[in-house]
Structures are given as structure tokens and as C-alpha cells.
Design a protein around this motif. Sequence first.
Motif, PDB file in Angstrom:
ATOM      1  N   PHE A  81      -8.683 -82.378  -1.072  1.00  0.00           N
ATOM      2  CA  PHE A  81      -8.557 -82.249  -2.523  1.00  0.00           C
ATOM      3  C   PHE A  81      -9.874 -82.582  -3.199  1.00  0.00           C
ATOM      4  CE2 PHE A  81      -7.770 -84.197  -6.690  1.00  0.00           C
ATOM      5  CZ  PHE A  81      -7.182 -83.104  -7.330  1.00  0.00           C
ATOM      6  N   GLU A  82     -10.266 -81.714  -4.128  1.00  0.00           N
ATOM      7  CA  GLU A  82     -11.512 -81.937  -4.852  1.00  0.00           C
ATOM      8  C   GLU A  82     -11.177 -81.878  -6.339  1.00  0.00           C
ATOM      9  OE1 GLU A  82     -15.735 -79.664  -5.563  1.00  0.00           O
ATOM     10  OE2 GLU A  82     -14.673 -79.293  -3.693  1.00  0.00           O
ATOM     11  N   ALA A  83     -11.229 -82.996  -6.989  1.00  0.00           N
ATOM     12  CA  ALA A  83     -10.884 -83.061  -8.413  1.00  0.00           C
ATOM     13  C   ALA A  83     -11.798 -82.141  -9.212  1.00  0.00           C
ATOM     14  CB  ALA A  83     -11.000 -84.503  -8.916  1.00  0.00           C
ATOM     15  N   GLY A  84     -11.197 -81.476 -10.195  1.00  0.00           N
ATOM     16  CA  GLY A  84     -11.986 -80.655 -11.102  1.00  0.00           C
ATOM     17  C   GLY A  84     -12.303 -79.260 -10.617  1.00  0.00           C
ATOM     18  N   LYS A  85     -11.870 -78.925  -9.436  1.00  0.00           N
ATOM     19  CA  LYS A  85     -12.186 -77.616  -8.879  1.00  0.00           C
ATOM     20  C   LYS A  85     -11.378 -76.534  -9.606  1.00  0.00           C
ATOM     21  CE  LYS A  85     -12.825 -75.419  -4.394  1.00  0.00           C
ATOM     22  NZ  LYS A  85     -12.558 -75.505  -2.962  1.00  0.00           N
ATOM     23  N   THR A  86     -11.944 -75.318  -9.721  1.00  0.00           N
ATOM     24  CA  THR A  86     -11.202 -74.197 -10.339  1.00  0.00           C
ATOM     25  C   THR A  86     -11.074 -73.054  -9.342  1.00  0.00           C
ATOM     26  OG1 THR A  86     -13.232 -73.268 -11.249  1.00  0.00           O
ATOM     27  CG2 THR A  86     -11.995 -74.788 -12.669  1.00  0.00           C
ATOM     28  N   VAL A 103      -4.585 -67.809  -6.411  1.00  0.00           N
ATOM     29  CA  VAL A 103      -3.360 -68.592  -6.572  1.00  0.00           C
ATOM     30  C   VAL A 103      -3.106 -69.436  -5.328  1.00  0.00           C
ATOM     31  CG1 VAL A 103      -0.903 -68.496  -7.134  1.00  0.00           C
ATOM     32  CG2 VAL A 103      -2.442 -66.766  -8.043  1.00  0.00           C
ATOM     33  N   HIS A 104      -3.432 -68.863  -4.183  1.00  0.00           N
ATOM     34  CA  HIS A 104      -3.267 -69.574  -2.923  1.00  0.00           C
ATOM     35  C   HIS A 104      -4.048 -70.890  -2.940  1.00  0.00           C
ATOM     36  CE1 HIS A 104      -4.362 -70.126   1.473  1.00  0.00           C
ATOM     37  NE2 HIS A 104      -3.036 -70.066   1.530  1.00  0.00           N
ATOM     38  N   GLY A 105      -5.313 -70.814  -3.381  1.00  0.00           N
ATOM     39  CA  GLY A 105      -6.146 -72.007  -3.468  1.00  0.00           C
ATOM     40  C   GLY A 105      -5.617 -72.980  -4.515  1.00  0.00           C
ATOM     41  N   PHE A 106      -5.112 -72.422  -5.595  1.00  0.00           N
ATOM     42  CA  PHE A 106      -4.584 -73.282  -6.658  1.00  0.00           C
ATOM     43  C   PHE A 106      -3.363 -74.068  -6.179  1.00  0.00           C
ATOM     44  CE2 PHE A 106      -1.833 -73.890 -10.398  1.00  0.00           C
ATOM     45  CZ  PHE A 106      -2.675 -74.659 -11.187  1.00  0.00           C
ATOM     46  N   LEU A 107      -2.488 -73.403  -5.428  1.00  0.00           N
ATOM     47  CA  LEU A 107      -1.302 -74.080  -4.884  1.00  0.00           C
ATOM     48  C   LEU A 107      -1.731 -75.228  -3.971  1.00  0.00           C
ATOM     49  CD1 LEU A 107       1.753 -74.343  -4.255  1.00  0.00           C
ATOM     50  CD2 LEU A 107       1.432 -72.606  -2.475  1.00  0.00           C
ATOM     51  N   GLY A 108      -2.707 -74.954  -3.103  1.00  0.00           N
ATOM     52  CA  GLY A 108      -3.194 -76.003  -2.202  1.00  0.00           C
ATOM     53  C   GLY A 108      -3.811 -77.155  -2.998  1.00  0.00           C
ATOM     54  N   HIS A 109      -4.478 -76.808  -4.070  1.00  0.00           N
ATOM     55  CA  HIS A 109      -5.114 -77.820  -4.925  1.00  0.00           C
ATOM     56  C   HIS A 109      -4.048 -78.750  -5.524  1.00  0.00           C
ATOM     57  CE1 HIS A 109      -8.217 -79.389  -7.625  1.00  0.00           C
ATOM     58  NE2 HIS A 109      -7.466 -79.079  -8.693  1.00  0.00           N
ATOM     59  N   LEU A 110      -2.972 -78.142  -6.038  1.00  0.00           N
ATOM     60  CA  LEU A 110      -1.897 -78.968  -6.617  1.00  0.00           C
ATOM     61  C   LEU A 110      -1.223 -79.814  -5.540  1.00  0.00           C
ATOM     62  CD1 LEU A 110       0.048 -76.799  -9.240  1.00  0.00           C
ATOM     63  CD2 LEU A 110      -1.753 -78.481  -9.615  1.00  0.00           C
ATOM     64  N   ALA A 111      -0.994 -79.193  -4.365  1.00  0.00           N
ATOM     65  CA  ALA A 111      -0.346 -79.943  -3.280  1.00  0.00           C
ATOM     66  C   ALA A 111      -1.214 -81.124  -2.872  1.00  0.00           C
ATOM     67  CB  ALA A 111      -0.076 -79.012  -2.091  1.00  0.00           C
ATOM     68  N   GLY A 112      -2.528 -80.884  -2.805  1.00  0.00           N
ATOM     69  CA  GLY A 112      -3.458 -81.955  -2.458  1.00  0.00           C
ATOM     70  C   GLY A 112      -3.425 -83.054  -3.512  1.00  0.00           C
ATOM     71  N   PRO A 122      -8.845 -78.748 -15.194  1.00  0.00           N
ATOM     72  CA  PRO A 122      -9.755 -77.582 -15.188  1.00  0.00           C
ATOM     73  C   PRO A 122      -9.139 -76.375 -14.463  1.00  0.00           C
ATOM     74  CG  PRO A 122     -10.948 -79.585 -14.660  1.00  0.00           C
ATOM     75  CD  PRO A 122      -9.490 -79.956 -14.645  1.00  0.00           C
ATOM     76  N   ALA A 123      -8.514 -76.641 -13.317  1.00  0.00           N
ATOM     77  CA  ALA A 123      -7.902 -75.543 -12.560  1.00  0.00           C
ATOM     78  C   ALA A 123      -6.752 -74.924 -13.357  1.00  0.00           C
ATOM     79  CB  ALA A 123      -7.399 -76.061 -11.216  1.00  0.00           C
ATOM     80  N   TRP A 124      -5.972 -75.759 -14.003  1.00  0.00           N
ATOM     81  CA  TRP A 124      -4.826 -75.310 -14.807  1.00  0.00           C
ATOM     82  C   TRP A 124      -5.292 -74.437 -15.971  1.00  0.00           C
ATOM     83  CZ3 TRP A 124      -0.296 -73.797 -15.705  1.00  0.00           C
ATOM     84  CH2 TRP A 124       0.485 -74.074 -16.836  1.00  0.00           C
TER      85      TRP A 124
END
Lengths: 964, 256
Positions: free
Chosen positions: B166-171, B176-185, B198-200
Motif C-alpha cells: 500500500f502506498e498512501a496518496g497513489k492514484t 480499477v483493478h489497481g484502485f481495488l487493490g489500493h483500497l484493500a491494502g 487522491p485515488a478516490w
Amino acid sequence: MEMLETWIAGLSPEQRARYRMGYAMARSGQEPGSPAQADARAAFAALERRMSLALGTDELQAALDQLLGPPTPEDMGTPEGRRLAAEIMLARMRAKQAQQGSLGDALTETDETADMASVQLMAAYTALLHDGEISAKDLLVLGHLSRQYEARYAEYVSSVDALANVAGMVGAIAAGLVVTFLSGGTAGPLVGAALAKWGVAGAGAGAVTRVGVSELVGGKHYDATGAEGARDALAGAVDGAMAVLSAGLAARFTSLVGLSRQALAARLTGAALQSTRAALQHVGRRAAGGMVEGAIDGFLSGVVGEIVFAATDKGTWDQGVWDALCDIGAATLKGGLAGVGTGVVMGGFGEASAAALQVGRGRRVISELAEQFPGQVDELNPTQLDALDATRAAIARGDTAAEARALSELEAFLTAGEIAQVRRAFFRSARAPALVATLRGYLRRMGVPPEAADIEIKALDVEEFAQRFGSDRGRAVLTLEGGRRVLHVRADIQPGELLDEASHLAQLQDPDMAAQMRLLDEMNFSDWSSTPAQYRLDMYQRKLEVEIDAQRRSLRMLEGDPQADRDLLAEVQRTLEQLEQRQAELAAFTPDQISLMNAGAQPLPQYLNEPPRLFNKRPREVVGRVELNAPGNAIKTKVDDSSANGYPGIREVRRIGDSWVERTLITSGCDGVVDQVQRRHDGSIITVKAHSGRPRHYVVEAGGTVNVEPGKAVSRGDTLGRESSRQYRLVEIEYDGNPQTVTREEILELDGGQWRQRGSESTQRGALMEEAARLQVDAELATRLVQGGISGHVRLPHQRGGGGFDDVIVEFQGTGDDVTAQIRIIEVKDYPNRSVPLEELTAIRGDGLQKNIDVLMQSVASARQGTPPPGFEHLTPEQLRAILKALRRESGQVRIELMLGPTTRVGAEGHHAATVIPALRKDIEAVLGYDGLVAPSGASRGRVAQEHVETVIAAHQKKEVTEP
Amino acid sequence: MSIQSIVQAWLRLIETEWDQQRQELLTWADPGCGLSRRHALENAWGDMLFLVFAVRGSACRDDVSPLVPLAEAAVHEIAAEHDGEESLSWAPLKAGDLVNALQSVGCSVSTATMQTMTGWLPYIETFRDDVLASFHWKLGFTALALGDRRVCYRIAGYNADGSIPFEAGKTFQFNVHGFLGHLAGAVERGARASDVTPAWQDLLRSFPELLAAGAMDIGNLLWIARIIHHHIDGQPLAGVADFLHASIWQAAGLRS
């Protein structure tokens, strides 16, 4: 008897073993050596007593055969058991031997063969038992001989029954005549109203007479007081009435087997005399003795007079011995009435008829063999003439068993070569003309005069037929000789088969049916053993359609003919019923079952092992239960070349059974000449110029085979090309954490790389047919728009990988806020000469349909939110809202139309809930909430018209030529 | 095509169609309307309903609360048809969308219904390359929101027994696949809401394209809002719709 049979069938193995032991004890006369043996003997004796009281002679023997049955496995395992089994066999044979030798035996030769078989069995038994033990092998030898004896004995019983039947029939005629006579006196009416008036009395007398004569002739095989007698009394009543009221004797006589003609003729007339006397005692009407005697004398003299006439009339004899016997039966009727009027008495009846027959026989045989054996025929003695005459009679009526027996008699005075010559000569003179005449008569009555249909009929004897066509080609073959159709029928063709051939010839005059028949060509059966189940089922279904149509034609013809053979009519009805049952059985195979059969994971029904040839023997399959082959190969093999491999969550993909290659036949839809064969990178286009001058185009996909060249004349239904390039398989997909697997069919992509779900691939033909369907729909929409049926329409693009809808049309009615929409989802399938498998309809069923509807909804939603997908840009907000409303489940405004190529088939409704259309309808209803399917029906609804196919292919062809 | 133009389209639709839609919803909510509950749900599940949640937030609670019995009955109807072994298509996710939307405005849904829905998740079968990939991602977001780590991680492409970087602030723009992983992380690591904002916001800006491509719908936005506002930020579930509304209006540069 039926109840007894049921009771015996329900016996346990222990009960049966007890009766077997009891039977052996009772017949051997041995004293019981144990309480069990004593008990068994007593039980059997009690049962036999009861059966003797209730059953006739033959019925008792049949019941004992059923009760005792064959040796059991337990019998085979011990010396005592084997000994017991052998004793039972011998005792059964002796019991049956004791039934032989009655009056009927003088008239049939079948008892001799039964005797020979019994001698063989007895000799073997004695030889094998010399050391007091019977080995398992010995018991099998005895079993074979016993079975052989049983077969011979059955033939014997059958012959005696047949004889009794004919004799009883003649008696019934005579009795009918006498009753008529008594009703009217010596000057009474001859025929017509009086016969009709006394038909009831004639029936009663016929019943009595028949039983009396049957008992006389059948000896112990005919039990006048048992159930057989009761049944025949009833049958006799009917026969008697029939005999009086009609002259339908021919069919009855032709069923007779195993009798020598001379003996038959003598007994026939003798039986008539006997039964007449019997009838006089039972008619229940007394008359003065002198008057009755005079009447009888007159009656007899008339009979004899007619027999002499029949015997000397060449026209009558030319119809063959069997036909002549039928004429004698008719002459009995005529002569009896005439003689009553004249009152002339002539001498011994039996002698007169025998003499008359002798004259006819000699003349016939001599004249027919004179050319084959010049100078020799005059030297034939009466015995030899008898033998030749019997041969001729058997050949004339197509009775192969009797023919074989008669031919063996000729060996005493003819060489093998001479016998073959005799056989051929008799076939040409006695059998062939009758076969041809019968067939031509059938054709005329079916509305197809052979002359008009340009059909020549040739009858060949068995050897000629085998030399020309091989021995396994059935009993009739149609050939083209110099452009003329020639039907060759084999000598031993049966009446029903002859009728079938007539129906098939009539079908050839019907363009639709002829096309079906051409498809069932031998060429399309090649590599049959490796063709998949779906192809076999399709071809078999076509054969059934042709056969059913043939039987219906036969039935119509027979039902329209009051003189038709009732037995033949019943046979046709029975065959039709069986074929229709088999058709329903085929239609009931579910798509899942067919997939498993394709993969070899489920056995095929046995009848699919052989190609469904036409002009084959009549179907006589057991209907009611599908008989399957040995268990299939359901081995599962892990594969890694499926499009499902690699998806997250999929643990493993396994192939079930084997892969298979499906076959598609491309056939001509018209009569014409092949004009052009254009071979292209994506397949071939064959152009056939119809006789009308219009070109018709046919596509053979890449990898397929073209079977024709330019200049070849073709008829509708002829095979132009064949595709067998696409490979399919059945796979099972297992998911992570989910015990349930999914089974699906996959197709190998054309580049041979990967397997993907069936129904998701596209083909050149499929694309062209979709385009043709769109043309057709466009034309229809334009018409409706002009006529005011709709206010507008739009075609919505729809794609979901390869599994989207082929075409989506929205029809609008009204305008502005009041606009409403109806959505037509069109699925196009083109499988020339094949059935569409349910697996190919993924876009409009189940999950596929649900997802496709969701895609449509989502596209509309995007458009409404200002991000319209391509094709939706020009729709007004009102139209979008109307489409959204139409997609709602209660609207009933979505219609899913299945459109098929011109020769594509689909499993119809009405047979089984799991066949294609009912299954599809159910699937659609589950998703939409209502029945939204518009299924193809008839020749045009839901079918892409050939003219649109022509337009599209012609345009495609042109494009390919100009843009290499 | 922008988030502003989409919001304007929503407002027009709400203004012109909502009254009629509400009447139809009430009709379908009636078990005696002649439709099975599952089919009634199919009718109710549509753009109008969800954009009401996005546009009006908790203000629409009274309008939509009659749909609670419909959502619960549809869930139980689907459950009754499911034998507990066969795989399920994406259709049950629509029931999940409705239940989530109702909860996001403060409607109460029974625990039994929630348990039933959660129990389906392992059986639902979706594919990345379906034209409507939105349902594939919906399964991932639903699983993350309802606590089915195994299903969520499968969709996100991670082993359930491993951890997600997980990397805070990433976009992620359209990923969508990366975004889902970001939220899960973020959920796994206990990240703050600001770490995923930022991603949201980036996702909301990309929403028009994702909607047109079939990769996203408003139902998905509601699930994402639930994960960020409720699970990550620890705010009440009943405020999720309002959070979504505010986020969208902010991304569109409009005054709420």
C-alpha cells in the motif's frame, strides 16, 4: 394363460428349482430319496394337474417350458445338477414327441425334421451318459441339441396350426353355404341379399364347423374344449360370417407354410366335406332327410365342377399354385350355389380334385422348363413333377424356407447346375411378373403411374441380385441406367417391403422428400464410426422422417382400398407407430446427453451404430426403451489449452472423454448445373445455375471439401461440399473453494491454438447469414414503416465479446412523451442440414441472456447520463426512456427471435421438455419473467429467405474478386 | 465528457423523471404486483434509483425506504433458488447494490439478509473481460465492504494469505483493478481516509469514461464510498450517501 405366465415369471429361483426337481422325479419314475425330493414331486404333480385342466395341449407344453426354463447356474456347478438338467431336456423332448403323429402330420414335412433333431438329441444323451456323469461341456452340447429340437418342434406346431386354420376356413365357407341353402331351398337365391340376410346364421355355423374341423386335422395340438377352442369358436364365428359375406380368402391361404401342395389340396377339399357334415348337425334347423341329401349332392357337384374348371383354365393356373388354391376357394363358393340349382351329382370329390391338379401341374412345369431342358422334361415322372411343382409353388409365393426344402428334393434327380437353372426359370415365370405387377399396382394407387414417373421395375433372383449389388444391400436397389430409374427387387422381398419400395418411389416424385432422400446418400455416411452423435442423430432423424412419410403414403393407399390385405395394413400401422415412437425417442435426447455422447462419455443408442440407409430392411426395432451401447469413456484429463485456463479463481480445467470433429453437409437447394467454384482464402463459394437460369450460391468454410466441379448436373439435396474441420470437446471447470464444477463445450480455434467456449466463435457463413438476416429484417421494417405499423426504428449496436446479440432492433410507436418501444433481439444460426445445438445459443439463454440484457441496459443508462455509446447518440431522452421501460421484466416488450438458415433445423417443441426450443423458452422465461421467444415454425417464419442469402453472398463474392 | 456534464445530466433526469420513477418503485415494492421479487428487483435496479442516492443522499431516505422489504425479499428469493453449491451469475450483486444504497441513507436491513448476501460472494462468477467489467469490480468492492477477504483478494489479484502493498496518496486513473487493490491494502494496513482520497477523487474524475466503457456504475461508487467513509474513516454507515454526494460535487467543482 396370461395369468399363468405372469405367475410363472414371478417365481423365485428356489421355487423354480423345486419344480424342476419335481418334474424330473415325476418323469423318471424314481422314488424320492429325501423329504425334499418327495415334496418337490408332490408340488409339481399338483401344479401339473391344475394346468392340465385349464390349458390346451400346446398351451400346456408352452407353460411347462416356461416353468422349467433352461438349466440354472446352480445346475451347471454340480454333477447332480447337470444330470438333472439333462434329464429334464430329454423328458421335455419325449413329451413333445408324443404330441406328434396326428392326422395333420400326413400333410406336413416339418415333423420329419423334428424327428431328426430328436434322434440327434437322444443319441448324444446316450453317448455322453455312458460313464454316468455329464460334464459341463457335455451339458452345453445337449443344450444345443435340445434347442435345435425345440426350434424344429415349433415349426411343426406352427405348420399344423396353419393347416388346421385353412381347413377350418374352408369348412366355415361350406357351412355358410349350407345355411344359405337351407334358408332358401333348392331354388333359393344364389348370392347377394340372401347371403347378407343370413350372415348371422352363417357366422354361428362357421364357428361350430371351424372347431370341428380343426380338431380333426390338428389332433392333439388342437383342444376343442380348452382355451384354444374357445378362442377359435369366436374367431370361427367371425370367419364364418366373413366367408359368407366376402371372398377374402387369399390372405388366409398365403400364410400357410411347410405343406406340400398336393396334400394341401386334397385335405382342403376333404375338410370342406367334413365340415359340411358337421355344419348340418349344428345349424339348428331341421329339414326332411331326402331334401337335405339332394341339396348336399347338388352343392358338392357344383364344387367339383368349378374345381375342374379352375384346374384346366390356363389363365387361372398362370397365377401360380398358391393363387390357384385361392381360386379354388372362391370356386367353392360359386360352385356350391350353382350346383344347388342344377342338382347334378358327380363322383369322388377328393379324387377329382387331385386329378385336376395333376393335369395342371404337369402342363405348367413342362411348359416352363422346356426351354431350359429341351427334350428332357417329357421324361419326368409324376414324383419328379411333384417335386418341381412344389419348388415352383414356393418360389411363386416367395417362401424362402419352403423353397430351400423343395430345392433339396430336386437333388435326387438334378445336378446343382440344373437346380440353379430350374430355380431361375421358375423365378422368371412364376415370381418376377407377380412382383412387378404388384409394385406397379401400388404405384398407380399412390398416384404415381410407373410410366409417368419413368420408373422401370426389374425383379432379380437372389443370386443375380447378390452378384450385382452384394448381399448386404437389402432387398431392393434403385439405380440410374441411361438416365432412367430402375428399381431392382430381390426375389425374396416381402409384401411389406414391396409396399415400402412403392412408397419410396412415390416420394421421389415429391421435390422436398426427394431432397431429404438424396441427403441420405452413401457418400454422407463415410467414416460413420468416427462421426459425432449430433450428426448421426440428425441423419437418423431424416431417415425417420422419410420412412414415416413412406408409411403414411402406404397407409393412405391401403385404407383407400377395400380389398387391401388386412394383415399388411396392420403391419404398416404397427411400423408407423414404431417409427413415430422412435422419432419421439430421438427428439427427447437432451442437449447435455448429446454433448456427452459426442465426447464418448455416454454410450450411443445401438441403432446409431449403423448408417441410416434408406431402402434397407423394414425397421423392426424394439421401441420403448433406448438400448445403449457399452458404457462410454468418461475419463477426465487435465488440460491447459482452454481459454478458461489462467482465469483468477479457476483451479483446473479437465477434458471429459475425447474431442470430436463435427460434420456439415452443404447441399444444393435446386436442380441445375454447377456454374462456378470460387476457392478463396476463407473458404469456397459454389454457384449453381438453376434450370430457371437463376444462380444460387453456397459457402463451404475454409478447411472444407468441395465435391463438385463446374459443369456437373446436380439435383436438389445433392451434396456439394462437406465441412469437417472444426474440432469440439467437452470440459469440466473447477473453481477455487467451490465444490461444484461447470461443464461446457469448447471449440478449437481455426489457428489450432486455443480452445474456447462453443457459441462464442464466429465463422464466415455465420457472418454472411447474419448480414442476410439483417437485409430481411430491414425489408420488413421498411414495409411496416410505410404501412404505419411503427413510427420509427433503430438498430442498436451490441457486442459482448463473441457472445453478444446478433442483431437488436428497437421499434417505436408514437412520438414525443408518448413514445413506446418494442425490442427485437435476433439470433441467427446457420448449420446447413444440421440441427442447432442448444450450446450454440449462449447469447439468448441463461447467464448469457441476462448479461446481454444488462449490457443493453447499461448502454441505455450511459446514454441517459450523457455518455452515449456508439449507435445511441441520436436517440432522444424519450426514446431512451422508452427503451429502458421496454427492458423491464413485466413489460413483455422484448422478443427474442431465433432465425435459421434455409436448411438449418432445430429440436422442435412437443416431444420433450428438455429439447432445444422448449429448453430455450424456459431459459428465456426465467430471465425475462415472461415467454419472450419467437421460435421458427413452418417453411418461412424465423427463416432467412434464400433471396437475401443470394444477395449477400453475391456481394461478398464480388468484393473478394475486386479486392484481392 | 466530464464529471460536471454527468452531474448535470443526473439533475435533469431527477427533475423530469423522479416522481414517475418513485410511483413505479412503490408499485414494484408491493409483493402483489404480479412480479417475482427477483424480477421486481431487476426493474428497480437502474440508473435512476442510484443517481437519487448520489444526488440527494440521505434526503431521499423516506422516498426509498419502502424498497427495504423488496430488497430483503429478493435476497431471500435468490437464496431459496441457490442450492449452496452451484456458482452464481452476477445478478445477485444487484440485490447487494440496492441493500448497500438503502443502508447508505440510513435504512435498516436485517442481519440475516446481510449474512445471506455475504454468503453468496464465493459463489459469484465474474470475468475480467466481460463487456460489463463493472460487475467484476463490483464483486471485489462488495467483498471488501462485507469483509470477505478471500474473494476480494482474488479479484484484486493477491493471495488471501499474503499482504497487499500500500502506498498512501497513489492514484490510478482508469485502472480499477489497481484502485481495488489500493483500497484493500488501505483496509489491511489501517490507513487513514486521507491516504486514499487522491485515488478516490481521481476515480471520480475518470468516472465518465469508466461508465461509457462499462467498467463502473453508480452502484460501485456507493460501495467505494462505504469502504472509504465507513470502513477506513470509521464514520456511520447512514452517512455514506451524503459522503458520496459531497465527493462527486467536489470533484465536479460544484456547490453541494
